[in-house]
Design an enzyme around this catalytic site. Structure first.
Site, PDB file in Angstrom:
ATOM      1  N   GLU A 201     -45.889 -45.492 -43.936  1.00 47.86           N
ATOM      2  CA  GLU A 201     -46.496 -46.810 -44.159  1.00 47.86           C
ATOM      3  C   GLU A 201     -46.568 -47.540 -42.831  1.00 47.86           C
ATOM      4  O   GLU A 201     -45.610 -47.545 -42.062  1.00 47.86           O
ATOM      5  CB  GLU A 201     -45.668 -47.677 -45.116  1.00 47.86           C
ATOM      6  CG  GLU A 201     -45.677 -47.281 -46.566  1.00 47.86           C
ATOM      7  CD  GLU A 201     -44.871 -48.263 -47.423  1.00 47.86           C
ATOM      8  OE1 GLU A 201     -44.652 -49.421 -46.972  1.00 47.86           O
ATOM      9  OE2 GLU A 201     -44.438 -47.877 -48.523  1.00 47.86           O
TER      10      GLU A 201
ATOM     11  N   GLU B 213     -52.904 -56.257 -53.475  1.00 50.13           N
ATOM     12  CA  GLU B 213     -52.324 -56.059 -54.799  1.00 50.13           C
ATOM     13  C   GLU B 213     -51.795 -57.397 -55.327  1.00 50.13           C
ATOM     14  O   GLU B 213     -50.754 -57.882 -54.900  1.00 50.13           O
ATOM     15  CB  GLU B 213     -51.206 -55.017 -54.738  1.00 50.13           C
ATOM     16  CG  GLU B 213     -51.699 -53.647 -54.284  1.00 50.13           C
ATOM     17  CD  GLU B 213     -50.559 -52.684 -54.063  1.00 50.13           C
ATOM     18  OE1 GLU B 213     -49.970 -52.198 -55.051  1.00 50.13           O
ATOM     19  OE2 GLU B 213     -50.239 -52.415 -52.883  1.00 50.13           O
TER      20      GLU B 213
ATOM     21  N   LYS C  77     -47.941 -58.023 -56.793  1.00 48.76           N
ATOM     22  CA  LYS C  77     -46.725 -57.718 -56.041  1.00 48.76           C
ATOM     23  C   LYS C  77     -45.882 -58.986 -55.886  1.00 48.76           C
ATOM     24  O   LYS C  77     -46.414 -60.058 -55.589  1.00 48.76           O
ATOM     25  CB  LYS C  77     -47.050 -57.142 -54.665  1.00 48.76           C
ATOM     26  CG  LYS C  77     -47.638 -55.735 -54.693  1.00 48.76           C
ATOM     27  CD  LYS C  77     -47.593 -55.083 -53.328  1.00 48.76           C
ATOM     28  CE  LYS C  77     -46.179 -54.672 -52.969  1.00 48.76           C
ATOM     29  NZ  LYS C  77     -46.137 -53.892 -51.705  1.00 48.76           N
TER      30      LYS C  77
ATOM     31  N   GLU D 224     -47.219 -59.981 -48.881  1.00 51.24           N
ATOM     32  CA  GLU D 224     -47.041 -58.750 -49.649  1.00 51.24           C
ATOM     33  C   GLU D 224     -48.272 -58.402 -50.474  1.00 51.24           C
ATOM     34  O   GLU D 224     -48.519 -57.238 -50.777  1.00 51.24           O
ATOM     35  CB  GLU D 224     -45.824 -58.865 -50.562  1.00 51.24           C
ATOM     36  CG  GLU D 224     -44.491 -58.734 -49.868  1.00 51.24           C
ATOM     37  CD  GLU D 224     -44.255 -57.329 -49.348  1.00 51.24           C
ATOM     38  OE1 GLU D 224     -44.539 -56.359 -50.075  1.00 51.24           O
ATOM     39  OE2 GLU D 224     -43.799 -57.199 -48.194  1.00 51.24           O
TER      40      GLU D 224
END
Length: 388
Positions: free
Chosen positions: A266, A320, A323, A329
């Site tokens: 990541e 997203e 999250k 985030e």
């Protein structure tokens, strides 16, 4: 005689491919497919998006069958995840691990090119809730693959966060935390035996956010900067990601595993954040990810390991919206939920966007070197192994 000759050829072929360690990551550029959202494209649409972007290496965090099926026959190479909450059962019961591998991996081969299984994510370095189950789960899954004659087709790994390190600056001082070593060392010993890499989630964004007074943002974004020299090795670093990778190499060397490869599982930069996250802007995210692509396309190593080509999965395909945590985030995606690009780093979305013209295409980027021959060999080997 003809059937005997064909059978002998298959046996020799299998013996030949078995001598090559399996690689879950056969290129230099991949992407994480996170799905903690209620507004993103369907898996089949995601496949269309990734194929258009020519991103071949894909990593998911679970073993959702609708996703695995969507990748069938696409030529995309997938790493599936065994979530942390499954580690206890898989570690405690070899039969459970065998059933999991049969149901979620073997059942989809060779049509879906499952190249790896990520056992947990960032298990070590935080709470010890799952730490004691990680090695057992890794071994049981690997042994299940081995019994099914798939251990030379599907690689077993686990990804670590920066939290496993007690020291990381300068890079040569890299070392694992004392309370991590008891779990890390036997895990590394097993991975060394089976040829698995050390997988690291490395975020210059987070390092910069925690040390804004000490880190030049240009250094974090791959922009021109004076950089820094390691006083021990005398090596020069012109970007933070290379320094983070070499700190991990130093930690591995200090632990006795200096030959182990590192894969970045990541890395990325948030395009939006809270008031306290001033560096999380679309401009910075675009700069980081654009320069990351250029850096990976050069297919070169780091100052400490110049022969080890850096490979990285960017985080992530989508923003997203479900999250938890700070706003950043939910804003790491290269693409918006509808498939349009968040900002232009050379990809084209499924829908046009005002971001399409915000940056010239990456004409200078070459192909990502997917090692086509190895991919063909692995595909053929999967099909052949399943015949036995």
């Amino acid at each position: 005689m003809k059937s005997f000759g064909v059978h002998l050829f298959f046996l020799l072929f299998l013996a030949a491919i078995a001598s090559f360690p399996v690689q879950a990551f056969t290129g230099t550029y991949g992407i994480n497919y996170g799905r903690i959202a209620n507004n993103i494209l369907s898996p089949h649409e995601v496949v269309t998006l990734l194929r258009a972007a020519k991103i071949k290496n894909v990593r998911i965090y679970d073993f959702d069958h609708s996703v695995i099926k969507a990748f069938s026959g696409t030529g995309l190479e997938l790493v599936v995840g065994l979530p942390n909450e499954n580690l206890r059962d898989v570690s405690a019961n070899a039969d459970h691990a065998m059933n999991w591998v049969r149901d979620n991996v073997q059942a989809y081969l060779p049509d879906t090119q499952i190249r790896g299984i990520a056992i947990g994510n960032e298990v070590l370095g935080g709470s010890d809730e799952f730490s004691g189950f990680l090695l057992g789960a890794v071994k049981n899954v690997y042994n299940a693959l081995d019994k099914l004659k798939l251990s030379h087709v599907v690689q077993v790994t686990t990804a670590h966060s920066q939290a496993v390190f007690g020291e990381s600056f300068p890079p040569s001082s890299g070392a694992f935390k004392d309370n991590v070593v008891q779990y890390m060392k036997p895990l590394l010993e097993f991975f060394s035996q089976v040829g698995s890499p050390f997988c690291l989630n490395a975020y210059p964004f987070l390092a910069y956010m925690d040390n804004k007074d000490q880190i030049d943002i240009n250094y974090a974004l791959f922009l021109p900067t004076e950089g820094t020299d390691d006083p021990k090795t005398k090596l020069h670093y012109d970007n933070l990601l290379d320094a983070q990778i070499d700190a991990a190499y130093a930690a591995l060397e200090n632990a006795g595993f200096g030959k182990m490869e590192i894969i970045i599982t990541e890395t990325g930069w948030a395009s939006h954040g809270d008031e306290t996250e001033a560096a999380a802007t679309a401009s910075n995210a675009r700069t980081y990810n654009y320069n990351l692509r250029k850096r990976l396309a050069k297919m070169k190593g780091t100052p400490l390991r110049p022969k080890n080509v850096v490979k990285a999965y960017v985080f992530a395909i989508f923003n997203e919206n479900m999250k938890p945590g700070p706003t950043s985030e939910r804003n790491f995606g290269l693409f918006k939920p509808d498939g349009s690009i968040s900002y232009n780093i050379g990809f084209h979305g499924l829908k046009s966007s005002s971001a399409d013209s915000s940056l010239p295409p990456l004409k200078e980027i070459r192909g990502f070197g997917w090692f086509g021959f190895c991919s063909i060999i692995l595909t053929m080997s999967t099909a052949l192994l399943l015949l036995f």
